[in-house]
Scaffold this motif. Structure first.
Motif, PDB file in Angstrom:
ATOM      1  N   ILE A  86      36.163  37.950  48.327  1.00 49.16           N
ATOM      2  CA  ILE A  86      36.493  36.538  47.697  1.00 49.16           C
ATOM      3  C   ILE A  86      35.480  35.915  46.624  1.00 49.16           C
ATOM      4  CG2 ILE A  86      36.140  34.119  48.785  1.00 49.16           C
ATOM      5  CD1 ILE A  86      37.091  35.312  51.348  1.00 49.16           C
ATOM      6  N   VAL A  87      34.397  36.558  46.964  1.00 44.13           N
ATOM      7  CA  VAL A  87      33.217  35.973  45.733  1.00 44.13           C
ATOM      8  C   VAL A  87      33.716  36.526  44.156  1.00 44.13           C
ATOM      9  CG1 VAL A  87      30.838  36.132  45.107  1.00 44.13           C
ATOM     10  CG2 VAL A  87      31.236  35.632  47.315  1.00 44.13           C
ATOM     11  N   LEU A  88      34.033  37.799  44.431  1.00 46.53           N
ATOM     12  CA  LEU A  88      34.348  38.648  42.980  1.00 46.53           C
ATOM     13  C   LEU A  88      35.696  38.034  42.538  1.00 46.53           C
ATOM     14  CD1 LEU A  88      33.711  42.226  43.890  1.00 46.53           C
ATOM     15  CD2 LEU A  88      32.293  40.785  42.496  1.00 46.53           C
ATOM     16  N   ARG A  89      36.676  37.575  43.386  1.00 47.01           N
ATOM     17  CA  ARG A  89      37.898  37.035  42.942  1.00 47.01           C
ATOM     18  C   ARG A  89      37.577  35.645  42.397  1.00 47.01           C
ATOM     19  NH1 ARG A  89      42.660  36.701  47.073  1.00 47.01           N
ATOM     20  NH2 ARG A  89      41.502  35.366  48.101  1.00 47.01           N
ATOM     21  N   TYR A  90      36.694  35.107  43.148  1.00 45.61           N
ATOM     22  CA  TYR A  90      36.503  33.765  42.660  1.00 45.61           C
ATOM     23  C   TYR A  90      35.821  33.647  41.340  1.00 45.61           C
ATOM     24  CZ  TYR A  90      34.427  28.971  42.941  1.00 45.61           C
ATOM     25  OH  TYR A  90      34.307  27.456  42.523  1.00 45.61           O
ATOM     26  N   ARG A  91      34.855  34.564  41.085  1.00 45.65           N
ATOM     27  CA  ARG A  91      34.153  34.697  39.767  1.00 45.65           C
ATOM     28  C   ARG A  91      35.325  35.174  38.591  1.00 45.65           C
ATOM     29  NH1 ARG A  91      29.174  38.393  41.432  1.00 45.65           N
ATOM     30  NH2 ARG A  91      29.840  38.872  39.087  1.00 45.65           N
TER      31      ARG A  91
END
Length: 730
Positions: free
Chosen positions: A64-69
């Motif tokens: 989720i953090v990677l996709r958000y970034r």
């Protein structure tokens, strides 16, 4: 990701992946070497399952953090063909998006902080690739390198960003997109779409018009396009064919008169005075012009009443001819009227005309036709009560020079509407059955559940486009009033295959500020009762205010739009139309606190104290700032729907259509329309029941054949038509 901490931080390293890697390693160790951890194989399997489940959970959080970034730099591609646009009987699909809430304001605030800039800006490798493109552009031998760097492919690690501009973070603050719908019941409150040039207004119009055309209820779709965009016209034609409504599609285009249908803006009316209102309403009513406008209304009303009494349909060409030569109209009307009252009237008038000369003609009648002077002198002796005739007499009593000055403001307007080939479209010849271009009016279109594209070609001739657009709007307002009072069918049998009752009339008005006048206010005020649902597209609030000439009236117009869709705008006042309607929300801010203090007690072993920490405070801020609206990428918008609910949406990019017989240009549309257009000389067959065909018995036909042919006017029964005789049935 569920928020369990005072501050949600997603623009950071994905440390959850470290835990996930360790858990997966432990799971593998417990599964294949349980003895290394002093575990039995059966216990090792259970521990491996536990480590694996916890590792997957942490991996999901890290993803989720990677996709958000990733979304902060590049949003996922979203493109659809027109036949993939969802169509619903209850809702209008606007695109993909999410409902904007306080947490999105918090995330947007976080993305604007200096310490998160590395996650929002493009990477160094990406910036280097763009620099190389610019520097190597003139080196022909390295053309292949430039092509590879600029390739729009998922395999390209430095793939260029789409040319939409703006700040991607405005949509990236939510990674769970859903379909955004506007309930059809809310459309009757009208929708205002605002956005500057080339940011997606036409694309949004295509998405909504496509659904209106394909809806099972066969809604009426009318699109006003001042620019005359050929792509939008082709799109509407394609969708009409796909929906099986090709016979219901009409084009009125001032730039393509060869394929354009014909339309008489003053030919249909409920009261004859509406003709004068539609024409005089386009004249200036400010200052000294008000008196000339009132006189123009009265004079056009006199002319229209006279033509109506003569059994003729008013048209712009006829009204212009009567304005220029009112004498001919008076003579024509008097010839038809006076003999009804006095059989010998024309003999007396001829005698009076023969005695007239330049000396005995009254000064006020100088320059008039002698027959007009004779009619006036005759009517002074013989009283005839006819209101139309009295109106014509009052017009010719004016001094001709003075009369020409008074109507001078009316002539330019009428000449705009009757010059060149436009006269063929706006003043159609109803008797010319050889012309394949159909003649339509709004009452007919609404009853037929038609689809109409109106291209006004304003780039070529703005003055004519504005005059024609105003005429059509005024006529549509009149039709709305008639439907509101009498309904769509108005006592006529309903069209086959269509339901009776209120009909949804979807009116799409691009650059509507160029079309609107004072009559537009009652259309959006009370048009909902007639089923009219207006979707208006414009650029700024100032456009509306400049067109109407009053800030109060501009506010009155905007206040009648319950739904607001705002794309990128350049005027702050227009952006505040959205942001000022939103509530304020609390945004959490973190402040680092460090304190130190000395100890004045000399007997104490503590010389000083210090402390440090983070302080979290909540600050009320607007949910959106005008700068956020100005920074929207192309194809994205904020929407206030259903009583002020704020949605963030993005529209799909268009994909090429697939299929056979799809028109590629204007010529294809012209050929298709020539095969579908009909002159409408037998229009009653579409709305009336089929006639009962009478077939007499054979013995009756044989016994009466001779008697029929011996009659003074030969009448041939059905099935017995001979050459030179007309068939008869019913």
């Amino acid at each position: 990701m569920k928020q369990v901490h005072p501050l949600e931080s997603l623009l950071r390293p994905a440390v959850e992946l470290n835990t996930a890697v360790v858990c997966i390693a432990c799971a593998v160790l417990c599964l294949f070497a349980p003895w290394a951890l002093a575990l039995t194989p059966s216990v090792g399997i259970g521990m491996a399952a536990g480590f694996g489940a916890f590792g997957l959970w942490r991996a999901r959080q890290g993803w989720i953090v990677l996709r958000y970034r990733r979304n902060m730099r590049r949003l996922p591609r979203f493109a659809l063909r027109s036949d993939q646009i969802p169509v619903s009987k209850r809702n209008l699909w606007l695109g993909k998006g999410f409902k904007w809430e306080a947490r999105h304001t918090q995330r947007l605030h976080e993305s604007q902080q200096p310490d998160t800039e590395q996650y929002v800006r493009p990477s160094r490798i990406y910036r280097l690739a763009r620099t190389l493109e610019n520097r190597l552009e003139r080196v022909r031998s390295l053309y292949i390198v430039i092509r590879l760097l600029s390739a729009d492919s998922a395999l390209n690690p430095v793939r260029p960003l789409p040319p939409v501009g703006g700040i991607p973070a405005l949509h990236a603050v939510e990674w769970r997109e859903i379909d955004v719908y506007l309930p059809l019941g809310e459309r009757v409150g009208h929708t205002l779409v605002e956005g500057t040039t080339r940011v997606g207004k036409t694309r949004l119009a295509e998405v909504m018009i496509t659904q209106d055309i394909h809806r099972e209820t066969h809604d009426v779709v009318i699109c006003f396009d001042p620019k005359g965009d050929a792509d939008l016209m082709i799109r509407m034609y394609i969708e009409a064919l796909r929906a099986g409504r090709g016979d219901e599609f009409y084009v009125f285009h001032l730039g393509y008169t060869g394929i354009s249908a014909r339309y008489n803006a003053v030919g249909r009316f409920g009261r004859i005075s509406e003709v004068a209102t539609r024409i005089a309403g386009q004249l200036s009513g400010e200052g000294n012009s008000a008196a000339f406008r009132e006189f123009a209304w009265r004079f056009v009303n006199i002319v229209s009443r006279a033509r109506h009494a003569l059994g003729q349909r008013p048209s712009y060409e006829q009204i212009l001819a009567d304005v220029v030569n009112i004498d001919a109209l008076l003579i024509e009307y008097a010839q038809q009227t006076l003999t009804k009252h006095h059989p010998n009237a024309w003999e007396t008038i001829s005698e009076i005309e023969g005695k007239l000369n330049d000396k005995n003609i009254p000064m006020a009648m100088k320059g008039r036709d002698k027959r007009v002077v004779a009619i006036e002198q005759y009517l002074q002796q013989v009283k005839v009560r006819d209101s139309v005739l009295e109106g014509l007499r009052s017009a010719v009593r004016y001094d001709k020079t003075y009369f020409d000055k008074i109507v001078a403001s009316l002539l330019p307007l009428l000449e705009k509407l009757t010059t060149g080939r436009i006269a063929e479209l706006l003043s159609p010849d109803y008797q010319d059955l050889e012309d394949p271009r159909p003649i339509f009016d709004w009452q007919q279109i609404i009853r037929k559940r038609g689809i109409v594209y109106v291209g006004l070609d304003a780039l070529s001739d703005f003055e004519v486009a504005q005059a024609v657009g105003n005429s059509m709007f005024a006529d549509l307002v009149s039709v709305a009033g008639h439907i509101y009072k009498h309904g769509v069918d108005d006592g006529l049998p309903k069209v086959s295959g269509h339901k009776s009752g209120k009909v949804s009339i979807n009116l799409h008005c691009d650059e509507f500020n160029e079309l609107m006048g004072d009559e537009f206010i009652p259309l959006i005020n009370k048009g909902g009762g007639a089923g009219i649902q207006v979707t208006a597209y414009t650029q700024t609030m100032s456009d509306i205010e400049a067109r109407i000439g009053s800030a109060a009236k501009a506010g009155q117009v905007i206040g009648n739009f319950n739904n607001l869709v705002m794309l990128r705008v350049r005027e702050e006042r227009t952006a505040r139309l959205l942001t000022d309607q939103l509530r304020r929300v609390n945004v959490a801010t973190r402040m680092q606190v460090s304190m130190a203090g000395d100890n004045s007690d000399v007997d104490s072993a503590v010389d000083f104290t210090s402390s440090g920490g983070d302080r979290i405070s909540a600050v009320p801020v607007p949910m959106l700032e005008p700068a956020d609206v100005v920074s929207l990428p192309k194809g994205q918008a904020f929407a206030l729907l259903e009583g002020g609910q704020l949605w963030k949406i993005r529209m799909p990019l268009p994909l090429p259509d697939k299929g056979k017989n799809i028109p590629k240009g204007i010529q294809d549309i012209a050929e298709g329309m020539r095969s579908r257009y009909s002159t409408g000389e037998r229009w009653w067959e579409e709305v009336m029941p089929a006639p009962i065909r009478f077939e007499p018995p054979a013995e009756f036909r044989e016994g009466t054949r001779q008697a029929i042919y011996q009659a003074p006017s030969a009448v041939v029964m059905a099935g017995e038509q001979d050459e030179g005789a007309s068939s008869w049935s019913n």
